[in-house]
Design a protein around this motif. Sequence first.
Motif, PDB file in Angstrom:
ATOM      1  N   THR A 134       0.832  -1.199   0.000  1.00  0.00           N
ATOM      2  CA  THR A 134       0.000   0.000   0.000  1.00  0.00           C
ATOM      3  C   THR A 134       0.869   1.254   0.000  1.00  0.00           C
ATOM      4  OG1 THR A 134      -1.789  -1.153   1.133  1.00  0.00           O
ATOM      5  CG2 THR A 134      -1.805   1.248   1.256  1.00  0.00           C
ATOM      6  N   GLY A 135       1.990   1.193   0.724  1.00  0.00           N
ATOM      7  CA  GLY A 135       2.920   2.314   0.701  1.00  0.00           C
ATOM      8  C   GLY A 135       3.469   2.568  -0.688  1.00  0.00           C
ATOM      9  N   LEU A 136       3.780   1.490  -1.406  1.00  0.00           N
ATOM     10  CA  LEU A 136       4.276   1.619  -2.781  1.00  0.00           C
ATOM     11  C   LEU A 136       3.230   2.248  -3.684  1.00  0.00           C
ATOM     12  CD1 LEU A 136       6.315   1.005  -5.042  1.00  0.00           C
ATOM     13  CD2 LEU A 136       5.298  -1.270  -5.218  1.00  0.00           C
ATOM     14  N   LEU A 137       1.989   1.758  -3.593  1.00  0.00           N
ATOM     15  CA  LEU A 137       0.921   2.317  -4.420  1.00  0.00           C
ATOM     16  C   LEU A 137       0.645   3.769  -4.067  1.00  0.00           C
ATOM     17  CD1 LEU A 137      -1.525  -0.721  -4.445  1.00  0.00           C
ATOM     18  CD2 LEU A 137      -0.181   0.129  -6.374  1.00  0.00           C
ATOM     19  N   SER A 138       0.689   4.079  -2.790  1.00  0.00           N
ATOM     20  CA  SER A 138       0.462   5.452  -2.351  1.00  0.00           C
ATOM     21  C   SER A 138       1.520   6.387  -2.919  1.00  0.00           C
ATOM     22  CB  SER A 138       0.467   5.507  -0.828  1.00  0.00           C
ATOM     23  OG  SER A 138       0.320   6.824  -0.373  1.00  0.00           O
ATOM     24  N   ARG A 139       2.758   5.910  -2.910  1.00  0.00           N
ATOM     25  CA  ARG A 139       3.859   6.713  -3.456  1.00  0.00           C
ATOM     26  C   ARG A 139       3.685   6.930  -4.955  1.00  0.00           C
ATOM     27  NH1 ARG A 139       9.720   4.635  -4.501  1.00  0.00           N
ATOM     28  NH2 ARG A 139      10.926   6.543  -4.696  1.00  0.00           N
ATOM     29  N   ALA A 140       3.196   5.901  -5.652  1.00  0.00           N
ATOM     30  CA  ALA A 140       3.065   5.985  -7.103  1.00  0.00           C
ATOM     31  C   ALA A 140       1.830   6.752  -7.547  1.00  0.00           C
ATOM     32  CB  ALA A 140       3.028   4.569  -7.689  1.00  0.00           C
ATOM     33  N   VAL A 141       0.720   6.602  -6.798  1.00  0.00           N
ATOM     34  CA  VAL A 141      -0.569   7.138  -7.242  1.00  0.00           C
ATOM     35  C   VAL A 141      -0.923   8.448  -6.553  1.00  0.00           C
ATOM     36  CG1 VAL A 141      -3.050   6.649  -7.349  1.00  0.00           C
ATOM     37  CG2 VAL A 141      -1.398   4.832  -7.815  1.00  0.00           C
ATOM     38  N   GLY A 142      -0.549   8.571  -5.287  1.00  0.00           N
ATOM     39  CA  GLY A 142      -0.895   9.771  -4.541  1.00  0.00           C
ATOM     40  C   GLY A 142      -2.122   9.564  -3.661  1.00  0.00           C
ATOM     41  N   ASP A 143      -2.579  10.641  -3.081  1.00  0.00           N
ATOM     42  CA  ASP A 143      -3.680  10.591  -2.112  1.00  0.00           C
ATOM     43  C   ASP A 143      -5.022  10.614  -2.834  1.00  0.00           C
ATOM     44  OD1 ASP A 143      -5.104  10.614   0.231  1.00  0.00           O
ATOM     45  OD2 ASP A 143      -4.883  12.759   0.559  1.00  0.00           O
ATOM     46  N   VAL A 144      -5.492   9.447  -3.227  1.00  0.00           N
ATOM     47  CA  VAL A 144      -6.794   9.325  -3.895  1.00  0.00           C
ATOM     48  C   VAL A 144      -7.684   8.440  -3.018  1.00  0.00           C
ATOM     49  CG1 VAL A 144      -5.819   9.650  -6.196  1.00  0.00           C
ATOM     50  CG2 VAL A 144      -6.006   7.337  -5.263  1.00  0.00           C
ATOM     51  N   PRO A 145      -9.005   8.485  -3.233  1.00  0.00           N
ATOM     52  CA  PRO A 145      -9.904   7.762  -2.327  1.00  0.00           C
ATOM     53  C   PRO A 145      -9.596   6.282  -2.172  1.00  0.00           C
ATOM     54  CG  PRO A 145     -11.148   9.328  -3.630  1.00  0.00           C
ATOM     55  CD  PRO A 145      -9.749   9.350  -4.168  1.00  0.00           C
ATOM     56  N   TRP A 146      -9.305   5.579  -3.256  1.00  0.00           N
ATOM     57  CA  TRP A 146      -9.095   4.139  -3.107  1.00  0.00           C
ATOM     58  C   TRP A 146      -7.781   3.820  -2.389  1.00  0.00           C
ATOM     59  CZ3 TRP A 146      -4.981   1.708  -5.532  1.00  0.00           C
ATOM     60  CH2 TRP A 146      -4.409   2.348  -6.639  1.00  0.00           C
ATOM     61  N   ILE A 147      -6.803   4.720  -2.454  1.00  0.00           N
ATOM     62  CA  ILE A 147      -5.580   4.534  -1.658  1.00  0.00           C
ATOM     63  C   ILE A 147      -5.916   4.677  -0.183  1.00  0.00           C
ATOM     64  CG2 ILE A 147      -3.400   5.639  -1.006  1.00  0.00           C
ATOM     65  CD1 ILE A 147      -3.047   3.934  -3.424  1.00  0.00           C
ATOM     66  N   ARG A 148      -6.737   5.675   0.153  1.00  0.00           N
ATOM     67  CA  ARG A 148      -7.150   5.840   1.544  1.00  0.00           C
ATOM     68  C   ARG A 148      -7.946   4.625   2.022  1.00  0.00           C
ATOM     69  NH1 ARG A 148      -7.850  11.190  -0.355  1.00  0.00           N
ATOM     70  NH2 ARG A 148     -10.119  10.955  -0.531  1.00  0.00           N
ATOM     71  N   ASP A 149      -8.725   4.030   1.110  1.00  0.00           N
ATOM     72  CA  ASP A 149      -9.461   2.808   1.467  1.00  0.00           C
ATOM     73  C   ASP A 149      -8.493   1.664   1.771  1.00  0.00           C
ATOM     74  OD1 ASP A 149     -11.869   4.114   1.115  1.00  0.00           O
ATOM     75  OD2 ASP A 149     -12.242   3.301  -0.894  1.00  0.00           O
ATOM     76  N   LEU A 150      -7.457   1.523   0.967  1.00  0.00           N
ATOM     77  CA  LEU A 150      -6.464   0.482   1.208  1.00  0.00           C
ATOM     78  C   LEU A 150      -5.765   0.699   2.553  1.00  0.00           C
ATOM     79  CD1 LEU A 150      -4.693   0.022  -2.264  1.00  0.00           C
ATOM     80  CD2 LEU A 150      -6.338  -1.512  -1.179  1.00  0.00           C
ATOM     81  N   GLN A 151      -5.398   1.942   2.822  1.00  0.00           N
ATOM     82  CA  GLN A 151      -4.743   2.244   4.097  1.00  0.00           C
ATOM     83  C   GLN A 151      -5.654   1.905   5.265  1.00  0.00           C
ATOM     84  OE1 GLN A 151      -3.816   6.389   3.538  1.00  0.00           O
ATOM     85  NE2 GLN A 151      -1.923   5.976   2.412  1.00  0.00           N
ATOM     86  N   ALA A 152      -6.927   2.269   5.148  1.00  0.00           N
ATOM     87  CA  ALA A 152      -7.881   1.976   6.222  1.00  0.00           C
ATOM     88  C   ALA A 152      -8.045   0.475   6.402  1.00  0.00           C
ATOM     89  CB  ALA A 152      -9.224   2.634   5.914  1.00  0.00           C
ATOM     90  N   ALA A 153      -8.022  -0.276   5.303  1.00  0.00           N
ATOM     91  CA  ALA A 153      -8.169  -1.727   5.386  1.00  0.00           C
ATOM     92  C   ALA A 153      -6.992  -2.359   6.115  1.00  0.00           C
ATOM     93  CB  ALA A 153      -8.308  -2.314   3.983  1.00  0.00           C
ATOM     94  N   VAL A 154      -5.786  -1.859   5.844  1.00  0.00           N
ATOM     95  CA  VAL A 154      -4.605  -2.385   6.538  1.00  0.00           C
ATOM     96  C   VAL A 154      -4.698  -2.082   8.031  1.00  0.00           C
ATOM     97  CG1 VAL A 154      -2.096  -2.263   6.772  1.00  0.00           C
ATOM     98  CG2 VAL A 154      -3.127  -2.233   4.503  1.00  0.00           C
TER      99      VAL A 154
END
Length: 201
Positions: free
Chosen positions: A170-190
Amino acid sequence: MGRVSRAQAELNRQHIVETASRLFRQHGVENVSIADIMGAAGLTAGGFYRHFASKEALIDEAFALAFQQALGAWEQVARRGRPDDESALASLVRFYFRRRAPEWTCPVLAFASRGDAIAPQEPATATYRQGVEALLARFRQLAQQASAQAGTPAPATGELDLLFAAMVGTGLLSRAVGDVPWIRDLQAAVLAALPATAPKA
């Protein structure tokens, strides 16, 4: 010009390692030359080989420093105060997901692409593996402490490894994609999958 003292030479060497580690994390090992490192360190490129036998030798030390710094940052997060209902592990995961300057990117992520380019016998290969293993071991320890704090059974090692992989991925995707809703969803899931921290009534 007189010769540089041994003490100053050691300071220069450490400064080169620190500069290289920062630039490697920021731009990628393959995109940073010896001249780039020495210039950023305020030293002449010709002096590089007085300190290191090769760029690969510097890469090894820069990797080691980056993982040492990352583990130190994790320890600071684990020790500082937090809400009663949040474990050190949860604080660590929140810290991991926080946006930071590129030169402070997690070395697991920053150096991962270099793995294919480094020969298996190069010291940096073992240094990277050992650095990741050290962070994984600390993650497992913090998860076990969270379970003990909550009075619940510790998760199986496989579960903890899956959580670690989810955090890093999730950290890798966050770094690549940025702060978008589905990244925040992934972070919340972890975060939701971490061991329960509320003590039993």
